[in-house]
Write an enzyme that holds these catalytic residues in place. Structure first.
Site: not given
Ligand code: PGA
Length: 225
Positions: A8-10, A82, A84, A149, A155, A186, A207-208
């Site tokens: 997930n690049w966001k 998600h 966010e 999640e 993050g 994470s 994500g990150g």
């Molecule tokens: P993260 O994000 O790996 O940066 O914690 C995961 C996500 O939001 O899907």
């Protein structure tokens, strides 16, 4: 057994990053990339997921993207709900469910995200919160995936303990015997092996770390047990 890695690049990444992925992974792999919409049209040779979708089939919804449009670009997966999206775009459980249903109608697999906040975690409400999200977010029938999640793990560099992830995924498996279950929050090259080894974890939502192809390769190498 090969586990899934969903990147997930966001709102990050670039054409360069897409090219790095193309060189590192093939469509046949168990890797799904979810870049921003604008990169989904690139003939990537990769399994493609979107990060969002709009629940109406078409119409005067400026700025939105429909399931049909994504399906035309060979998008086979879509993140839904998600944290966010829930936090910044006020997507409540009923919207999450409507979006998941829209995906299923277009033969796109919705990856429905659920998870508790830090406050709920500290108050030992995790199971209760997840059960409510499942009851209100999941469409009828099958065909969807679920990603656990914890909001406080996204993050932050913090993850639940292996025992905690094991307990949540056992609870999910009992309710959803044949659903693909991901853990996210994470995940990185150092903790991926331990997370993939957990019973009932079918893959990771990353994500990150997904912005660094070397880190993704490291995670992916651990995904084949
Ligand atoms: P993260 O994000 O790996 O940066 O914690 C995961 C996500 O939001 O899907």
């Amino acid at each position: 057994m090969q586990k899934w890695v969903v990147a997930n690049w966001k709102m990050n990444g670039s054409k360069n990053l897409l090219n790095e992925y193309k060189n590192a992974f093939a469509e046949s792999s168990n890797l799904i990339i979810c870049p921003p919409f604008v990169y989904l049209g690139e003939p990537a040779g990769l399994k493609l997921g979107a990060q969002n979708i709009y629940q109406q089939p078409k119409g005067a919804y400026t700025g939105e993207v429909s399931a049909q449009m994504l399906a035309e670009l060979s998008v086979k997966y879509c993140l839904i709900g998600h944290s966010e999206r829930r936090q910044y775009f006020h997507e409540a459980n009923d919207i999450v469910r409507a979006k998941a249903e829209t995906c299923l109608r277009a033969a796109i697999t919705p990856i429905i995200c659920i998870g508790e906040t830090l406050e709920q975690y500290e108050a030992h409400q995790t199971t209760h919160v997840l059960e409510k999200q499942l009851a209100e977010c999941l469409p009828n029938g099958t065909g969807f995936w679920v990603a656990y999640e914890p909001v406080w793990a996204i993050g932050t560099g913090h993850t639940p303990t292996i025992d905690e992830i094991t307990a949540v995924h056992l609870m999910l498996r009992e309710k959803l015997p044949s659903t693909t279950l991901l853990y996210g929050g994470s995940v990185n090259g150092d903790n991926a092996a331990a997370i993939f080894a957990i019973n009932n974890v079918d893959g990771a939502l990353v994500g990150g770390a997904s912005l660094d192809v070397k880190a993704v390769e490291k995670i992916y190498n651990h995904a084949s047990l």
